[in-house]
Design a protein around this motif. Structure first.
Motif, mmCIF file in Angstrom:
data_model
loop_
_atom_site.group_PDB
_atom_site.id
_atom_site.type_symbol
_atom_site.label_atom_id
_atom_site.label_comp_id
_atom_site.label_asym_id
_atom_site.label_seq_id
_atom_site.Cartn_x
_atom_site.Cartn_y
_atom_site.Cartn_z
ATOM 1 N N LYS A 70 0.833 -1.222 0.000
ATOM 2 C CA LYS A 70 0.000 0.000 0.000
ATOM 3 C C LYS A 70 0.860 1.261 0.000
ATOM 4 N N PHE A 71 2.068 1.161 0.560
ATOM 5 C CA PHE A 71 2.987 2.294 0.591
ATOM 6 C C PHE A 71 3.921 2.316 -0.616
ATOM 7 N N GLY A 72 3.767 1.357 -1.527
ATOM 8 C CA GLY A 72 4.617 1.291 -2.708
ATOM 9 C C GLY A 72 6.006 0.770 -2.419
ATOM 10 N N ALA A 73 6.163 -0.018 -1.378
ATOM 11 C CA ALA A 73 7.474 -0.535 -0.981
ATOM 12 C C ALA A 73 7.982 -1.589 -1.954
ATOM 13 N N ASP A 74 9.305 -1.654 -2.071
ATOM 14 C CA ASP A 74 9.963 -2.702 -2.844
ATOM 15 C C ASP A 74 10.425 -3.847 -1.953
ATOM 16 N N ALA A 75 10.583 -3.546 -0.672
ATOM 17 C CA ALA A 75 11.113 -4.547 0.261
ATOM 18 C C ALA A 75 10.713 -4.188 1.681
ATOM 19 N N ILE A 76 10.926 -5.161 2.569
ATOM 20 C CA ILE A 76 10.761 -4.938 4.002
ATOM 21 C C ILE A 76 12.039 -5.432 4.664
ATOM 22 N N VAL A 77 12.684 -4.562 5.420
ATOM 23 C CA VAL A 77 13.929 -4.920 6.109
ATOM 24 C C VAL A 77 13.690 -4.982 7.611
ATOM 25 N N GLY A 78 14.620 -5.643 8.299
ATOM 26 C CA GLY A 78 14.550 -5.725 9.757
ATOM 27 C C GLY A 78 13.329 -6.479 10.247
ATOM 28 N N VAL A 79 12.904 -7.495 9.520
ATOM 29 C CA VAL A 79 11.677 -8.217 9.865
ATOM 30 C C VAL A 79 11.885 -9.032 11.146
ATOM 31 N N ARG A 80 10.894 -8.944 12.006
ATOM 32 C CA ARG A 80 10.888 -9.684 13.267
ATOM 33 C C ARG A 80 9.502 -10.274 13.483
ATOM 34 N N PHE A 81 9.446 -11.289 14.330
ATOM 35 C CA PHE A 81 8.177 -11.894 14.732
ATOM 36 C C PHE A 81 8.053 -11.794 16.235
ATOM 37 N N ALA A 82 6.835 -11.612 16.708
ATOM 38 C CA ALA A 82 6.545 -11.628 18.139
ATOM 39 C C ALA A 82 5.281 -12.449 18.337
ATOM 40 N N SER A 83 5.196 -13.111 19.471
ATOM 41 C CA SER A 83 3.979 -13.863 19.774
ATOM 42 C C SER A 83 3.629 -13.680 21.238
ATOM 43 N N SER A 84 2.359 -13.828 21.522
ATOM 44 C CA SER A 84 1.901 -13.728 22.908
ATOM 45 C C SER A 84 0.628 -14.540 23.054
ATOM 46 N N ALA A 85 0.391 -15.000 24.262
ATOM 47 C CA ALA A 85 -0.831 -15.738 24.553
ATOM 48 C C ALA A 85 -1.958 -14.739 24.778
#
Length: 103
Positions: A70-85
Protein backbone atom coordinates in the motif's frame (compact mmCIF):
# COMPACT_ATOMS: atom_id res chain seq x y z
CA UNK A 1 8.57 -8.28 -2.46
CA UNK A 2 11.95 -8.81 -0.79
CA UNK A 3 11.56 -9.62 2.91
CA UNK A 4 14.73 -9.84 5.02
CA UNK A 5 15.75 -9.82 8.66
CA UNK A 6 18.81 -7.68 7.94
CA UNK A 7 18.79 -3.88 8.06
CA UNK A 8 20.26 -3.57 4.56
CA UNK A 9 20.09 -5.37 1.21
CA UNK A 10 23.44 -5.87 -0.47
CA UNK A 11 23.82 -3.71 -3.57
CA UNK A 12 20.69 -1.66 -2.91
CA UNK A 13 20.29 1.91 -1.67
CA UNK A 14 17.19 2.13 0.47
CA UNK A 15 14.74 4.90 1.25
CA UNK A 16 12.88 4.08 4.46
CA UNK A 17 9.12 4.55 4.20
CA UNK A 18 7.43 3.40 7.41
CA UNK A 19 7.03 0.57 9.85
CA UNK A 20 4.65 -2.13 8.63
CA UNK A 21 3.04 -4.97 10.51
CA UNK A 22 0.68 -7.89 10.15
CA UNK A 23 -0.97 -9.90 12.90
CA UNK A 24 -3.35 -12.77 13.50
CA UNK A 25 -4.80 -14.58 16.50
CA UNK A 26 -5.02 -18.34 16.06
CA UNK A 27 -6.32 -21.28 18.04
CA UNK A 28 -6.54 -25.03 17.47
CA UNK A 29 -9.65 -27.19 17.34
CA UNK A 30 -10.85 -28.17 20.81
CA UNK A 31 -10.28 -31.87 20.04
CA UNK A 32 -6.69 -31.20 19.03
CA UNK A 33 -6.23 -29.09 22.17
CA UNK A 34 -7.44 -32.01 24.29
CA UNK A 35 -5.08 -34.44 22.54
CA UNK A 36 -2.19 -32.00 23.03
CA UNK A 37 -2.97 -31.98 26.76
CA UNK A 38 -2.54 -35.75 26.85
CA UNK A 39 0.69 -35.48 24.81
CA UNK A 40 2.25 -33.31 27.54
CA UNK A 41 2.16 -36.35 29.84
CA UNK A 42 4.57 -38.33 27.65
CA UNK A 43 6.48 -35.50 25.99
CA UNK A 44 7.25 -34.78 22.38
CA UNK A 45 6.28 -32.26 19.77
CA UNK A 46 2.75 -30.86 19.79
CA UNK A 47 2.33 -31.01 16.01
CA UNK A 48 -1.09 -29.32 15.95
CA UNK A 49 0.42 -26.31 17.74
CA UNK A 50 3.48 -26.28 15.48
CA UNK A 51 1.18 -26.25 12.44
CA UNK A 52 -0.96 -23.51 14.00
CA UNK A 53 2.07 -21.29 14.66
CA UNK A 54 3.50 -21.92 11.15
CA UNK A 55 0.13 -20.93 9.67
CA UNK A 56 -0.10 -17.87 11.93
CA UNK A 57 3.40 -16.68 10.89
CA UNK A 58 2.48 -17.09 7.22
CA UNK A 59 -0.75 -15.10 7.64
CA UNK A 60 1.00 -12.36 9.64
CA UNK A 61 3.76 -12.13 7.01
CA UNK A 62 1.27 -11.86 4.15
CA UNK A 63 -0.62 -9.10 5.98
CA UNK A 64 2.64 -7.22 6.60
CA UNK A 65 3.53 -7.51 2.90
CA UNK A 66 0.06 -6.26 1.90
CA UNK A 67 0.52 -3.21 4.13
CA UNK A 68 3.96 -2.51 2.62
CA UNK A 69 2.51 -2.75 -0.89
CA UNK A 70 0.00 0.00 0.00
CA UNK A 71 2.99 2.29 0.59
CA UNK A 72 4.62 1.29 -2.71
CA UNK A 73 7.47 -0.54 -0.98
CA UNK A 74 9.96 -2.70 -2.84
CA UNK A 75 11.11 -4.55 0.26
CA UNK A 76 10.76 -4.94 4.00
CA UNK A 77 13.93 -4.92 6.11
CA UNK A 78 14.55 -5.72 9.76
CA UNK A 79 11.68 -8.22 9.87
CA UNK A 80 10.89 -9.68 13.27
CA UNK A 81 8.18 -11.89 14.73
CA UNK A 82 6.55 -11.63 18.14
CA UNK A 83 3.98 -13.86 19.77
CA UNK A 84 1.90 -13.73 22.91
CA UNK A 85 -0.83 -15.74 24.55
CA UNK A 86 -4.25 -14.12 24.27
CA UNK A 87 -6.04 -16.88 26.19
CA UNK A 88 -4.97 -20.37 27.21
CA UNK A 89 -6.21 -21.61 23.83
CA UNK A 90 -5.21 -18.72 21.54
CA UNK A 91 -1.98 -17.03 20.50
CA UNK A 92 -1.28 -13.82 18.62
CA UNK A 93 1.56 -13.70 16.11
CA UNK A 94 2.81 -10.38 14.75
CA UNK A 95 5.28 -9.78 11.94
CA UNK A 96 6.82 -6.32 11.66
CA UNK A 97 9.58 -4.53 9.83
CA UNK A 98 10.48 -1.38 7.89
CA UNK A 99 9.04 -0.86 4.43
CA UNK A 100 11.63 0.56 2.00
CA UNK A 101 11.92 1.67 -1.63
CA UNK A 102 14.97 1.04 -3.79
CA UNK A 103 16.63 4.28 -4.89
Amino acid sequence: MVVVTTETITGKNLEMLTMVKGATVQTVHMGKDLLAGFKTMVGGELKSYTEMMDNARAIATQRMIAEAEKFGADAIVGVRFASSAITQQAAEVMAYGTAVKFI
